[in-house]
Design a protein around this motif. Structure first.
Motif, PDB file in Angstrom:
ATOM      1  N   GLY A 113     -17.486 -47.583 -20.860  1.00 31.31           N
ATOM      2  CA  GLY A 113     -17.340 -46.419 -21.927  1.00 31.31           C
ATOM      3  C   GLY A 113     -16.847 -46.990 -23.088  1.00 31.31           C
ATOM      4  O   GLY A 113     -16.002 -47.862 -23.076  1.00 31.31           O
ATOM      5  N   PHE A 114     -17.510 -46.683 -23.953  1.00 32.53           N
ATOM      6  CA  PHE A 114     -17.040 -47.018 -25.338  1.00 32.53           C
ATOM      7  C   PHE A 114     -16.554 -45.808 -26.126  1.00 32.53           C
ATOM      8  O   PHE A 114     -17.453 -45.031 -26.386  1.00 32.53           O
ATOM      9  N   SER A 115     -15.530 -46.008 -26.980  1.00 36.81           N
ATOM     10  CA  SER A 115     -15.056 -44.825 -27.692  1.00 36.81           C
ATOM     11  C   SER A 115     -14.862 -43.586 -27.043  1.00 36.81           C
ATOM     12  O   SER A 115     -14.093 -43.513 -26.294  1.00 36.81           O
ATOM     13  N   ALA A 116     -15.794 -42.615 -27.515  1.00 34.44           N
ATOM     14  CA  ALA A 116     -15.527 -41.491 -26.785  1.00 34.44           C
ATOM     15  C   ALA A 116     -16.089 -41.379 -25.302  1.00 34.44           C
ATOM     16  O   ALA A 116     -15.506 -40.689 -24.519  1.00 34.44           O
ATOM     17  N   GLY A 117     -16.962 -42.200 -25.109  1.00 30.80           N
ATOM     18  CA  GLY A 117     -17.468 -42.375 -23.770  1.00 30.80           C
ATOM     19  C   GLY A 117     -16.481 -43.141 -22.921  1.00 30.80           C
ATOM     20  O   GLY A 117     -16.356 -42.868 -21.735  1.00 30.80           O
ATOM     21  N   ALA A 118     -15.734 -43.954 -23.673  1.00 32.73           N
ATOM     22  CA  ALA A 118     -14.469 -44.663 -22.938  1.00 32.73           C
ATOM     23  C   ALA A 118     -13.425 -43.716 -22.415  1.00 32.73           C
ATOM     24  O   ALA A 118     -12.805 -43.478 -21.374  1.00 32.73           O
ATOM     25  N   GLN A 119     -13.266 -42.436 -23.606  1.00 30.60           N
ATOM     26  CA  GLN A 119     -12.370 -41.436 -23.184  1.00 30.60           C
ATOM     27  C   GLN A 119     -12.826 -40.773 -22.033  1.00 30.60           C
ATOM     28  O   GLN A 119     -11.918 -40.472 -21.234  1.00 30.60           O
ATOM     29  N   MET A 120     -14.000 -40.366 -22.044  1.00 32.11           N
ATOM     30  CA  MET A 120     -14.557 -39.558 -20.904  1.00 32.11           C
ATOM     31  C   MET A 120     -14.526 -40.313 -19.735  1.00 32.11           C
ATOM     32  O   MET A 120     -14.026 -39.775 -18.548  1.00 32.11           O
ATOM     33  N   LEU A 121     -15.040 -41.533 -19.779  1.00 31.86           N
ATOM     34  CA  LEU A 121     -14.723 -42.494 -18.607  1.00 31.86           C
ATOM     35  C   LEU A 121     -13.522 -42.665 -17.880  1.00 31.86           C
ATOM     36  O   LEU A 121     -13.394 -42.339 -16.676  1.00 31.86           O
TER      37      LEU A 121
END
Length: 358
Positions: free
Chosen positions: A168-176
């Protein structure tokens, strides 16, 4: 003559790679499947076409989660670039799912090339998917559960898969990062790894937060720069309105759609295979850090002023308090600010993205 044959062979291989979506995102690379419980369709880019009956397909997959603007094509291509640079693309399935948003809201969280929603798609709000919230409509499904369902779909379509690295990167990292403690068991025979890159904020599993130190002395965050501090972890003195330990910053007041308690999620997260990436330049309000969109709420600022500092402090929290079952790597990627292609494509990221399966 042999030069002609060689050129035809090389050009044919390149055409095949393009045809199998090994170069860039395109409509032919976008696949869909039905989510459980009638929640609707979910779409994902894949670097090769599904072959459900082929036991000799890819054994590893690299799954990239997009950021807040739902830049799924750019995320997919960053994954392709990383796999190609590592020499892993011929034997790695690269996947990038799309959390679709209703057309009336999509303008606030879309890139020009983000595929639009189709009839029957599962839809989330711009902020809902990254917090694991249920999809909209008559048959809601949580965003974390949708990711679990995608992993099951990949195992069905590519039965040769034995490991998946979720990035996940950025918001995707937060979600993951938030999803790991609440994830379902992986498909049988498939091992999971997680790589969290440059999230805007973190899920803490204890009510403590970092206090920066120089030696034994407490200092302001500004004194740490991009390093040079250690941390103590204390319960902060804040007003109740800060709600710093409530979801999605902590495990108090967990929403009912999550399947575990805070204690259960903590144990699940501590047992998972997780590593971290941070851009070395993602540590200021300078151009390239996308500082205007960084979460600057009270709860987020207690984690640090910028993404790099928040990531370094979280790694220290794990060592001091969470104590995961196996060691985790925090890799600082030189020369990169808040840029998925730069971070995932860097030489420094390669050992983390393509580590041996657990």
């Amino acid at each position: 003559m042999w030069l002609t044959v060689l050129w035809l062979t090389a050009s044919g291989a390149l055409a095949a790679e393009r045809g199998h979506c090994g170069r860039q995102a395109g409509p032919q690379c976008l696949h869909s499947f039905a989510l459980p419980a009638g929640a609707g369709q979910m779409h994902y880019y894949a670097s090769r076409a599904p072959r459900p009956g082929d036991p000799h397909g890819p054994q590893t997959a690299l799954l990239i989660l997009h950021g807040h603007p739902r830049d799924v094509g750019r995320s997919f291509e960053a994954g392709l670039q990383a796999a190609r640079a590592a020499g892993r693309l011929p034997r790695t399935l690269v996947v990038a799912p799309l959390y679709q948003v209703a057309p009336a809201q999509a303008g606030r969280c879309s890139m020009p090339d983000t595929p639009g929603a189709q009839p029957g798609d599962a839809l989330w709000s711009c902020a809902g998917w990254l917090a694991g919230a249920p999809s909209l409509g008559a048959h809601p499904l949580g965003a974390f559960a949708a990711l679990d369902a995608l992993l099951g779909e990949l195992a069905r379509q590519w039965p040769s898969l034995r490991s998946v690295t979720l990035v996940g990167f950025s918001a995707g990292a937060q979600m993951l990062q938030h999803s790991i403690g609440f994830a379902a068991d992986p498909p049988a025979g498939v091992a999971l790894r997680y790589v969290i890159a440059d999230p805007g904020s973190w899920l803490y599993f204890d009510p403590v937060r970092p206090v920066p130190l120089r030696g034994e002395r407490t200092v302001p965050w500004e004194a740490c720069g991009t390093g040079g501090c250690t941390w103590r972890f204390d319960v902060p003195a804040t007003s109740p309105a800060c709600a710093y330990d409530h979801w999605k910053y902590g495990t108090q007041s967990l929403p009912g759609y999550l399947p575990r308690t805070g204690a259960q999620a903590r144990a699940h997260y501590a047992a998972a295979q997780v590593d971290y990436l941070e851009g070395a330049l993602d540590s200021s309000a300078d151009k390239g850090t996308f500082y205007p969109i960084l979460d600057k709420s009270c709860a987020a600022m207690l984690q640090g002023p910028f993404r790099l500092q928040r990531g370094l402090a979280y790694a220290a929290y794990e060592q001091a308090v969470l104590k995961p079952r196996t060691p985790r790597r925090m890799v600082i990627v030189p020369g990169c600010a808040h840029d998925v292609a730069c971070v995932l494509g860097a030489d420094a990221a390669r050992p983390v993205l393509f580590a041996p399966p657990p």
